[in-house]
Design an enzyme around this catalytic site. Structure first.
Site, PDB file in Angstrom:
ATOM      1  CG  ASP A  44      -8.073  10.450   4.673  1.00 43.34           C
ATOM      2  OD1 ASP A  44      -8.045  11.620   5.133  1.00 43.34           O
ATOM      3  OD2 ASP A  44      -7.267   9.565   5.048  1.00 43.34           O
ATOM      4  N   GLY A 135       5.840  11.020   6.478  1.00 47.38           N
ATOM      5  CA  GLY A 135       4.603  11.145   5.698  1.00 47.38           C
ATOM      6  C   GLY A 135       4.419   9.980   4.746  1.00 47.38           C
ATOM      7  CG  ASP A 182      -2.344   6.872   5.980  1.00 46.06           C
ATOM      8  OD1 ASP A 182      -2.526   7.382   4.861  1.00 46.06           O
ATOM      9  OD2 ASP A 182      -2.031   7.530   6.982  1.00 46.06           O
TER      10      ASP A 182
HETATM   11  C1  GLA Z   1      -2.281  11.359   7.319  1.00 45.86           C
HETATM   12  C2  GLA Z   1      -3.551  10.642   7.754  1.00 45.86           C
HETATM   13  C3  GLA Z   1      -4.421  10.283   6.553  1.00 45.86           C
HETATM   14  C4  GLA Z   1      -4.651  11.499   5.657  1.00 45.86           C
HETATM   15  C5  GLA Z   1      -3.346  12.235   5.366  1.00 45.86           C
HETATM   16  C6  GLA Z   1      -3.556  13.538   4.639  1.00 45.86           C
HETATM   17  O1  GLA Z   1      -1.486  10.486   6.588  1.00 45.86           O
HETATM   18  O2  GLA Z   1      -3.230   9.451   8.461  1.00 45.86           O
HETATM   19  O3  GLA Z   1      -5.633   9.708   6.991  1.00 45.86           O
HETATM   20  O4  GLA Z   1      -5.593  12.354   6.234  1.00 45.86           O
HETATM   21  O5  GLA Z   1      -2.616  12.509   6.557  1.00 45.86           O
HETATM   22  O6  GLA Z   1      -4.066  13.312   3.367  1.00 45.86           O
END
Ligand code: GLA
Length: 447
Positions: A44, A135, A182
């Site tokens: 992203d 996560g 997210d």
């Molecule tokens: C975290 C970040 C996202 C993305 C993920 C990895 O969740 O907040 O923006 O970069 O890691 O894909």
């Protein structure tokens, strides 16, 4: 954004807690879901696509307006002590790692978009069942939930797409240079669907998820706190990617008025070339190992100070930059997102599983974001019948996402309990593995 029915019992309990704490009833309850990323990891912030889904675990925020500019935030979970602050031009951070910073991040973002005097304060009570540091984006759900609640008690609203971009920028206040996945999925998801998200400009479309397979999330029992130890490792990856973009732009002979800083932007500039081409160009120019900035500059005939300044790497000096391997992950991962969307559309679950496995291997071997616990968990999941299995989210701990035939979910959970969790002291007293349902994005309910 009118609310679909959401856990009525939990909402009732939250109203009680709010009333007991603040001595009055809330006016609104906001529901903001966590997410699981099906595929597209660390793409992203490179302006390359992602394919997550919102899950049926949420942050709930009950709120009521205040006449003054004070903010009071409390949490049903006693680990998070109440916080207060004032809406003003310069909202200073609480200590690093403090949960109140996520509320402040939302408030700061809204004040900068709407004007410093645009909002009055409010009282807020937070509840949630998105496990923190897993996560699964509990922190972005808190930022989005806080922003929607603050808007609601001010009788204001911002269109979801715009709010997604705003809250993504705002959350960087806690110290991680995250991308926008997210917040976008939290706001824009639809029940029964995954969400394909593209960036700059931010846009999204739904991808139907047919039944037949379940997504099961398993926690590695190692926290991946955004504001904690994972933060530097994450930010280092962002810098390596920027540097890789800059190096590739030079190798490809791009003539640009401004330095190019996102790997995804190469796709727009060199529309006739494939992502695999870019990987090959980089592999031919540089060895796939950590390199000092001087080595990189020498290999491409650039001045090291200029390269550092253009890529922003001078601002976060690292000794070495592993740019070939990092770029290889990001660029091949972006291809896998395209292929995964096609596989989902065709109901090709085995195809999706193979892509998830390849994504995990690339996250582990080229992006170095797996861990011994995640590897053990992936092996246990495969032995328990997962078709595809991969780490999800930023990595360095947190959860895996597993594709399991729907009829086998109970057996899968029982087997993983025995093989991974049973003998681990850290696993006691909590549910660490569960199926997640593709859920709707955030909503606001007047109470
Ligand atoms: C975290 C970040 C996202 C993305 C993920 C990895 O969740 O907040 O923006 O970069 O890691 O894909």
């Amino acid at each position: 954004m009118i609310a679909p029915a959401f856990a009525a019992e939990r909402a009732d309990a939250l109203v009680q807690r709010f009333s007991a704490h603040f001595g009055r009833r809330p006016e609104v309850i906001v529901r903001a879901p966590g997410r699981v990323n099906i595929i597209g990891e660390h793409t992203d912030y490179n302006n390359l696509p992602v394919l997550p889904m919102a899950i049926d675990r949420h942050v709930l925020v009950a709120a009521a307006a205040r006449d003054d500019r004070r903010i009071r935030v409390a949490n049903v979970d006693g680990h998070f002590a109440p916080r207060t602050y004032q809406l003003q031009a310069d909202v200073r951070r609480f200590a690093a790692g403090d949960w109140g910073n996520y509320h402040k991040a939302a408030a700061r973002g809204l004040l900068s978009a709407l004007g410093v005097d645009a909002l009055h304060g409010g009282d807020f009570m937070v509840d949630g069942d998105v496990p923190p540091g897993a996560g699964l984006s509990s922190s972005s759900a808190l930022v989005v939930g806080s922003a929607l609640a603050l808007l609601a008690v001010n009788d204001r609203s911002i269109p979801p797409l715009q709010l997604a971009g705003l809250t993504a920028m705002a959350e960087r206040y806690v110290g991680t240079q995250s991308g926008g996945m997210d917040q976008a999925v939290c706001l824009l998801a639809e029940a029964g669907h995954a969400l394909r998200i593209d960036f700059d400009p931010l846009r999204a479309h739904t991808v139907p998820l047919s039944i037949g397979y379940a997504f099961v999330v398993c926690h590695s029992l190692v926290a991946a706190e955004k504001a904690g130890a994972a933060r530097n490792a994450y930010n280092n990856r962002v810098v390596e990617c920027r540097l890789a973009a800059r190096v590739l732009a030079r190798l490809l002979g791009a003539r640009l008025p401004r330095p190019l800083t996102h790997l995804g932007d190469l796709r727009i500039l060199f529309a006739d070339r494939s992502l695999a081409d870019f990987v090959a160009v980089l592999e031919n120019a540089l060895p796939p190992r950590p390199l000092r900035i001087q080595e990189i500059a020498d290999a491409i005939g650039a001045r090291s100070e200029l390269l550092a300044a253009e890529s922003g790497s001078g601002m976060h000096p690292q000794e070495t930059y592993d740019i070939v391997r990092r770029a290889r992950h990001v660029l091949t991962e972006a291809e896998r997102v395209e292929q995964a969307e096609a596989a989902l559309a065709a109901g090709d679950w085995l195809g999706l599983s193979a892509l998830m496995d390849a994504s995990h291997a690339s996250c582990r071997d080229d992006y170095d974001i797996s861990s011994p616990a995640l590897e053990e968990l992936i092996a246990a999941a495969k032995a328990a019948g997962a078709q595809g299995a991969r780490l999800t989210g930023a990595g360095f701990g947190g959860c895996t996402v597993n594709l399991v035939p729907s009829g086998d979910t109970s057996l899968f959970l029982a087997m993983i309990e025995r093989s991974f969790y049973l003998h681990k002291a850290a696993a006691r007293g909590r549910e660490h593995a569960f199926a997640v349902a593709p859920s709707a994005g955030a909503s606001v309910m007047r109470v």
